[in-house]
Design an enzyme around this catalytic site. Structure first.
Site, mmCIF file in Angstrom:
data_model
loop_
_atom_site.group_PDB
_atom_site.id
_atom_site.type_symbol
_atom_site.label_atom_id
_atom_site.label_comp_id
_atom_site.label_asym_id
_atom_site.label_seq_id
_atom_site.Cartn_x
_atom_site.Cartn_y
_atom_site.Cartn_z
ATOM 1 C CD GLU A 53 -1.638 -2.412 1.656
ATOM 2 O OE1 GLU A 53 -0.438 -2.583 1.972
ATOM 3 O OE2 GLU A 53 -2.503 -3.306 1.769
ATOM 4 C CG PHE A 115 -9.482 -9.753 11.670
ATOM 5 C CD1 PHE A 115 -8.215 -10.129 12.106
ATOM 6 C CD2 PHE A 115 -9.751 -9.784 10.308
ATOM 7 C CE1 PHE A 115 -7.244 -10.547 11.206
ATOM 8 C CE2 PHE A 115 -8.782 -10.209 9.397
ATOM 9 C CZ PHE A 115 -7.525 -10.581 9.854
ATOM 10 C CD GLN A 116 -7.041 -7.452 8.022
ATOM 11 O OE1 GLN A 116 -7.948 -7.228 7.227
ATOM 12 N NE2 GLN A 116 -5.883 -7.981 7.646
ATOM 13 C CE LYS A 165 -16.763 -6.914 4.111
ATOM 14 N NZ LYS A 165 -16.123 -8.145 4.641
ATOM 15 C CG MET A 467 22.612 12.345 2.732
ATOM 16 S SD MET A 467 23.799 13.492 1.988
ATOM 17 C CE MET A 467 22.819 14.153 0.637
HETATM 18 C C1 LIG Z 1 12.320 6.181 4.890
HETATM 19 C C2 LIG Z 1 13.623 6.787 5.236
HETATM 20 N N1 LIG Z 1 14.442 6.218 6.146
HETATM 21 C C3 LIG Z 1 15.632 6.778 6.445
HETATM 22 C C4 LIG Z 1 16.030 7.934 5.848
HETATM 23 C C5 LIG Z 1 17.371 8.571 6.211
HETATM 24 N N2 LIG Z 1 18.274 8.595 5.043
HETATM 25 C C6 LIG Z 1 18.422 9.703 4.289
HETATM 26 S S1 LIG Z 1 19.449 9.458 3.002
HETATM 27 C C7 LIG Z 1 19.753 7.881 3.453
HETATM 28 C C8 LIG Z 1 20.678 7.018 2.636
HETATM 29 C C9 LIG Z 1 20.127 6.711 1.308
HETATM 30 O O1 LIG Z 1 20.921 5.734 0.691
HETATM 31 P P1 LIG Z 1 20.797 5.445 -0.854
HETATM 32 O O2 LIG Z 1 19.393 5.286 -1.258
HETATM 33 O O3 LIG Z 1 21.702 4.322 -1.193
HETATM 34 O O4 LIG Z 1 21.296 6.798 -1.514
HETATM 35 P P2 LIG Z 1 22.741 7.489 -1.535
HETATM 36 O O5 LIG Z 1 22.748 8.503 -0.442
HETATM 37 O O6 LIG Z 1 23.759 6.410 -1.313
HETATM 38 O O7 LIG Z 1 22.818 8.105 -2.876
HETATM 39 C C10 LIG Z 1 19.045 7.556 4.616
HETATM 40 C C11 LIG Z 1 19.109 6.252 5.311
HETATM 41 C C12 LIG Z 1 15.135 8.516 4.920
HETATM 42 N N3 LIG Z 1 15.416 9.662 4.306
HETATM 43 N N4 LIG Z 1 13.978 7.922 4.615
#
Ligand SMILES: Cc1ncc(C[n+]2csc(CCOP(=O)(O)OP(=O)(O)O)c2C)c(N)n1
Lengths: 554, 90
Positions: A53, A115-116, A165, A467
């Site tokens: 979803e 439920f749910q 529902k 990042m």
């Molecule tokens: C749902 C979610 N969880 C955690 C984060 C924190 N976060 C920001 S950037 C990042 C790393 C992203 O890694 P990747 O997709 O490999 O991209 P890169 O930075 O390596 O280009 C994280 C964990 C986020 N922005 N969103």
């Protein structure tokens, strides 16, 4: 509609979706929404079965952002409904019009921990613009019309309608022919531009600061003609990218944490900031009290609550940008400032002459941007690849750059691209993702396979949560904590198992041919671009610093 | 929040008597950084308009909260009752 069956709540839902011009919806069935899925069989609305979803809600967001229409998603009660929440929160944060329909346990069972059963109505309070729970079949039609009106009115946003529902099954006694219209409750005063005019004509170093509101207000032409006629040096937020003409000589690019040096320096130096559909977000301002410290502010916005929220406006101009921007469109005498800024712009142009044979992600994205067909829609996930896309790709319309701005939600890119492609079947759609983010909604590769959705996926693979790794290196003494992804699956094999053509490249010499092959391929394609795990995004305004204190290397 | 600089306000909110409107107001008030010190709510059953008096305190300007409550769909009006709003004495 099958006329032999009496109209039920479920059937009415699709009638109303059709009245609002909804052709495509994204969803996932389950117990408490079965009568609606049963009514779907007789409707003209085309449903896309996502594989989670969250994917459905992001596809609805991507659909809305790429097309300017309302995106619609639906899910069953309980876990189905809670899985929608991240997408709704993302839509709220980026002001995207989405209508979400959730099934609910029958009214008689509500409040009994059935439920749910989950209180999605309660959960929706913090992640929607508004929400409804329909407990009387006689209300359903009006509520649904209202949901669309609210999603689109003023500052746009997501609206949830929770339908038990028994209401889905109930016979509809009477339908109304008139679509209820909604009047904007908050009466905006007629724009008082006297103060703004005074500030604008006396400013020596004014800057135009454009945000996502311009695209949402459909005021691209107005903002461009404002920029052109005034000759204002201009900067954009992440969500504003595409609103200004990227080829305008006075356009300085994105500002903020990973903005261009010239954009940040010019804003820091300016004496007047003209904010248009922008909200002084912390990723834009850096340390707030040192943001454009010498500037007066003219603030155009549709949302009263944005005025004076983070920065006092000397001249607020509330209301529709389309009407209000022309009021200040005039020529200005700011040649000295223009010359100064253009000189700075020349001195800090991007460089793509990167040493060695390893692939340099900014150069890849720049090349994709140069080679992609006109009106290509690019979506991104979140991380370094997202910032590189924002910095090095050019967009001529905000609906061609879909990125999770305010929420920064990993997992956005792939399902948003699916929604974008479905809304614009004749345009190329490209996802720029990372090896971390892609895994967050990787199940949507199955949606791509089922509906033969020809999106192109550029996977910037550094085998890291790049990042976060960058911040650990720069601000946590290089203590790497849970950011290694070197045991990722074989992405080429993974894509291939969903009938998606895929290729991996590791050397600069392979880049051009690979991009062309991807763009020329008719169906879906995944291009895995291996880059050095140590590459960083520059420039960077460190946390809690002023925007003129950018770091340009480690 | 700093209790010394915290201002107290009384808000008078007129709203359509709709589902969860009270929850919405309370959620927005908390989220935007205001403490709730007291509340009364009454519905006029004739016109289905509810009047809610909300006593709040915060070191943030009250206009921030007024603008956010005003954005809620069912709200008719929000006003500060100046006669009973005050700055806390230290
Ligand atoms: C749902 C979610 N969880 C955690 C984060 C924190 N976060 C920001 S950037 C990042 C790393 C992203 O890694 P990747 O997709 O490999 O991209 P890169 O930075 O390596 O280009 C994280 C964990 C986020 N922005 N969103």
């Amino acid at each position: 509609m099958n006329d032999s069956k009496p109209l039920t709540g479920g059937g009415l839902l699709f009638k109303i979706l059709e009245q609002h011009g909804v052709e495509h919806i994204f969803g996932y069935p389950g117990g408490a929404i079965m009568p609606i899925y049963d009514a779907l069989v007789d409707s003209n609305v085309q449903h896309f079965l996502c594989r989670h979803e969250q994917g459905a809600s992001f596809s609805a967001v991507g659909y809305a952002r790429a097309s300017g229409k309302v995106g619609v998603c639906m899910a069953t009660s309980g876990p189905g409904a809670t899985n929608l929440i991240t997408g709704l929160a993302d839509a709220l944060a980026d002001s995207i019009p989405v209508v979400a329909i959730t099934g609910q346990v029958p009214t008689a069972a509500m409040g009994s921990d059935a439920f749910q059963e989950t209180d999605i109505f309660g959960l929706s309070l913090a992640c929607t613009k508004h929400s409804f729970q329909v407990t009387d079949i006689a209300d359903l039609e009006k509520v649904l019309h209202k949901a669309f009106a609210i999603a689109l009115e003023g500052r746009q946003g997501p609206v949830l309608v929770d339908i038990p529902k028994d209401i889905q099954i109930a016979a509809v006694e009477q339908t109304f022919t008139k679509v209820a219209s909604l009047k904007n409750k908050v009466k905006l005063p007629l724009a008082d531009i006297t103060k703004a005019l005074d500030l604008l004509t006396h400013a020596k170093k004014p800057i135009l600061y454009v945000g996502g509101g311009v695209g949402m207000a459909n005021a691209i032409d107005e903002v461009r003609s404002f920029a052109e006629t005034t000759g204002l040096p201009s900067v954009s937020t992440l969500k504003g990218l595409g609103a200004l003409n990227p080829d305008d000589e006075n356009y300085l690019g994105m500002l903020g944490m990973h903005g261009t040096k010239v954009a940040n320096l010019a804003v820091h130096d300016c004496d007047l900031l003209i904010a248009v559909g922008a909200r002084f977000d912390d990723r834009v301002t850096g340390k707030l009290d040192q943001f454009a410290p010498d500037a007066k502010v003219i603030h155009f916005d549709i949302d009263t609550a944005e005025i004076n929220k983070r920065r006092i406006a000397d001249a607020p101009i509330l209301g529709d940008l389309k009407e209000n921007l022309p009021l200040l469109t005039m020529s200005l005498d700011i040649q000295d400032w223009q010359t100064q800024v253009r000189q700075m712009k020349e001195n800090c142009a991007w460089r793509y002459d990167h040493p060695g044979e390893r692939i340099f992600a900014p150069a890849v994205l720049k090349e994709v941007s140069d080679l992609m067909p006109e009106n290509t829609c690019v979506t991104t996930d979140v991380g370094q690849h997202q910032m590189w896309a924002a910095q090095h790709m050019n967009f001529d319309d905000p609906s061609n750059f879909l990125t999770s701005g305010s929420m920064g939600t990993m997992g956005f890119g792939l399902p948003a691209a699916i929604g974008a492609q479905i809304s614009r079947p004749h345009d190329t759609v490209i996802v720029v993702s990372g090896d971390g983010s892609i895994m967050m909604n990787v199940q949507e590769l199955a949606t791509i396979k089922r509906y033969q959705i020809p999106v192109k996926i550029i996977l910037i693979d550094n085998a890291k949560l790049g990042m976060v790794r960058q911040w650990q290196d720069l601000f946590f003494d290089g203590r790497l904590s849970e950011t290694d992804l070197s045991d990722n699956p074989d992405f080429v094999m993974l894509a291939t198992s969903f009938d998606i053509k895929a290729k991996q490249i590791t050397q600069k010499s392979e880049v051009t041919a690979a991009i062309k092959e991807m763009l020329d391929h008719d169906g879906a394609y995944l291009l895995q671009v291996k880059i050095d795990a140590k590459d960083n995004v520059w420039p960077l305004v460190p946390p809690n610093s002023a925007n003129n204190e950018m770091m340009e290397s480690a | 929040m700093n209790p010394i600089t915290m201002n107290k306000y009384k808000l008078i909110i007129m709203t359509d008597d709709k589902q969860v409107v009270l929850e919405r107001i309370l959620q927005v008030t908390r989220y935007r950084g205001f403490l709730i010190n007291g509340m009364t709510a009454q519905v006029n059953t004739g016109n289905n308009i509810a009047t809610i008096e909300l006593l709040v305190s915060s070191d943030r300007p009250i206009s921030l909260l007024i603008d956010q409550i005003n954005k809620l769909v069912d709200i008719k009006s929000v006003a500060v009752d100046n006669s009973s709003s005050q700055r806390c004495s230290a």
